[in-house]
Structure formats: C-alpha cells, structure tokens
Design an enzyme around this catalytic site. Structure first.
Site, PDB file in Angstrom:
ATOM      1  N   CYS A  78      -5.169 -11.561 -79.616  1.00 35.97           N
ATOM      2  CA  CYS A  78      -6.618 -11.732 -79.474  1.00 35.97           C
ATOM      3  C   CYS A  78      -7.171 -12.575 -80.633  1.00 35.97           C
ATOM      4  O   CYS A  78      -6.904 -13.763 -80.674  1.00 35.97           O
ATOM      5  CB  CYS A  78      -7.272 -10.362 -79.322  1.00 35.97           C
ATOM      6  SG  CYS A  78      -8.897 -10.465 -78.591  1.00 35.97           S
ATOM      7  N   HIS A 169      -4.383  -6.803 -75.737  1.00 34.30           N
ATOM      8  CA  HIS A 169      -3.961  -5.980 -76.883  1.00 34.30           C
ATOM      9  C   HIS A 169      -2.782  -5.071 -76.544  1.00 34.30           C
ATOM     10  O   HIS A 169      -2.985  -3.910 -76.193  1.00 34.30           O
ATOM     11  CB  HIS A 169      -5.130  -5.090 -77.335  1.00 34.30           C
ATOM     12  CG  HIS A 169      -6.185  -5.835 -78.068  1.00 34.30           C
ATOM     13  ND1 HIS A 169      -6.269  -5.875 -79.441  1.00 34.30           N
ATOM     14  CD2 HIS A 169      -7.212  -6.584 -77.609  1.00 34.30           C
ATOM     15  CE1 HIS A 169      -7.298  -6.612 -79.802  1.00 34.30           C
ATOM     16  NE2 HIS A 169      -7.894  -7.057 -78.716  1.00 34.30           N
ATOM     17  N   GLU A 171      -0.851  -3.527 -78.446  1.00 36.03           N
ATOM     18  CA  GLU A 171      -0.718  -2.405 -79.391  1.00 36.03           C
ATOM     19  C   GLU A 171      -1.545  -1.197 -78.963  1.00 36.03           C
ATOM     20  O   GLU A 171      -1.376  -0.110 -79.496  1.00 36.03           O
ATOM     21  CB  GLU A 171      -1.085  -2.863 -80.811  1.00 36.03           C
ATOM     22  CG  GLU A 171      -2.568  -2.940 -81.129  1.00 36.03           C
ATOM     23  CD  GLU A 171      -3.268  -4.157 -80.531  1.00 36.03           C
ATOM     24  OE1 GLU A 171      -2.662  -4.912 -79.754  1.00 36.03           O
ATOM     25  OE2 GLU A 171      -4.473  -4.333 -80.847  1.00 36.03           O
TER      26      GLU A 171
HETATM   27  N1  GLN Z   1     -13.941 -11.952 -80.050  1.00 39.40           N
HETATM   28  C1  GLN Z   1     -13.082 -11.866 -81.201  1.00 39.40           C
HETATM   29  C2  GLN Z   1     -12.985 -13.206 -81.917  1.00 39.40           C
HETATM   30  O1  GLN Z   1     -13.418 -14.192 -81.410  1.00 39.40           O
HETATM   31  C3  GLN Z   1     -11.706 -11.401 -80.808  1.00 39.40           C
HETATM   32  C4  GLN Z   1     -11.771 -10.002 -80.252  1.00 39.40           C
HETATM   33  C5  GLN Z   1     -10.529  -9.193 -80.493  1.00 39.40           C
HETATM   34  O2  GLN Z   1      -9.671  -9.535 -81.324  1.00 39.40           O
HETATM   35  N2  GLN Z   1     -10.445  -8.089 -79.816  1.00 39.40           N
HETATM   36  O3  GLN Z   1     -12.470 -13.261 -82.991  1.00 39.40           O
END
Ligand code: GLN
Length: 188
Positions: A78, A169, A171
């Site tokens: 992410c 995610h 994890e």
């Molecule tokens: N929206 C976050 C970003 O742009 C990422 C979200 C996340 O890691 N769950 O950094």
C-alpha cells in the site's frame, strides 16, 4: 535470514509477526545502519507522504537504493508500494525502484476500504484494501495479480526482479503465504 521492516510510521507490527511466524529474524529499520545484514526489507502501509519525508531526512532512501542495487529484496504494501513506484500521481516517486505508476487513494471515499478475493501466485487470497493506490506496471514489471472488476482488471500485485508491491494488506489477513513468497525472493 534477517528481514527488515521499515519502522518510520504505519502498520509495522503485523509484518513483524508474520515474518517471525515464518522463522525470519526481524529487525526494525529506522536508520541506514539498521540495514546491515538484511536480505529483504518490508515497507508497510501507512501514509506515504510522511514516510517519504523521513526517508529523506534520515538518509534512508539513498541507503535503501544502494542495498537494493546490491541485491536486497523489497516488499512494499500500500503506502510502501507507493514509495517504490517510479511515478506517483504524475511525479517521480520517493524510491523509484519499481517501474510502475501509482495513483494514490484511487478508490474514492465510499470505497476507501473493501475486501476482495484475489487470485495470486500463492492461490486465492483475501485482499484487504485500505485507502489503496491504483497500480499500473511499466516496462519489464510483471503483474502477478489483478482485481476482477468491470473497470478492467486493475493490477494489485506487481513484481520486478526482487521487488514486490501489493496495493492490498496481506499482513492483516492472517494468511502468511505472500510473506513466504517474499522470503523466497529474498533468499534467491
Ligand atoms: N492512502 C495512503 C497513502 O497514500 C496509503 C494507505 C495505506 O497504506 N493503507 O499513502
């Protein structure tokens, strides 16, 4: 095998637990010296803008690029995937180690978080998306998994050599198979 988890901010502990369950020696990485002897580095979810600033301030960005050039594997989740991408919202990304484009918060407010089953190289996987970026492979980057949506099967898992990036995610699913897949990349 020693694996680092970037511990500047974000969802660090869940990765540590998954990696320990798989038998890795886990170290938290905050400074360049913490990368000593590390075969792979996990970049967790969180807030990519905040992490990018710390990477710069602590000289860690440069150290990570040097270690990656010497063969250290990387797994960005992410926000961590955003840090790896060459291009983020039309601008150069923080680390630029993955030929790919990221569009931050691409799923809008209503869909800010959702769960979807992903067909991944390790089998069916419960993909948890939390304010996820949209990822798009460039150049030689492989798309290992896509969302099966009407909007055209967006990439959710990318790989370029020893660099792995997920927009969801793993994890948080209690399923360690993608971490195991990463450990195999780090061992290679
Ligand atoms: N929206 C976050 C970003 O742009 C990422 C979200 C996340 O890691 N769950 O950094």
């Amino acid at each position: 095998m020693r694996i680092g988890v970037l511990a500047l901010q974000g969802a660090v502990q869940e990765h540590e637990r998954a990696l320990r369950r798989l038998g890795a020696e886990v170290v938290q990485v905050r400074l360049p010296v913490d990368l000593d002897g590390v075969s792979g580095l996990v970049l967790p979810g969180g807030e990519s803008t905040v992490m990018a600033r710390y990477l710069d301030e602590y000289g860690l960005g440069r150290a990570i690029r040097d270690r990656a050039a010497a063969g250290m594997a990387l797994f960005g989740v992410c926000a961590g995937a955003i840090l790896l991408c060459e291009e983020v919202d039309g601008r150069p990304g923080a680390l630029g180690l993955l030929p790919a484009k990221a569009t931050r918060n691409a799923y809008g407010r209503q869909l800010a978080s959702f769960e979807e089953t992903i067909d991944s190289p390790v089998g069916r996987f419960a993909g948890l998306f939390i304010r996820a970026p949209r990822l798009e492979a460039l150049g030689a980057t492989e798309t290992l998994a896509r969302r099966a949506t009407e909007r055209g099967g967006e990439a959710v898992l990318l790989r370029y050599g020893g660099v792995l990036a997920a927009s969801f995610h793993p994890e948080l699913s209690g399923d360690d198979r993608l971490h195991e897949y990463f450990l195999r990349l780090a061992a290679a």
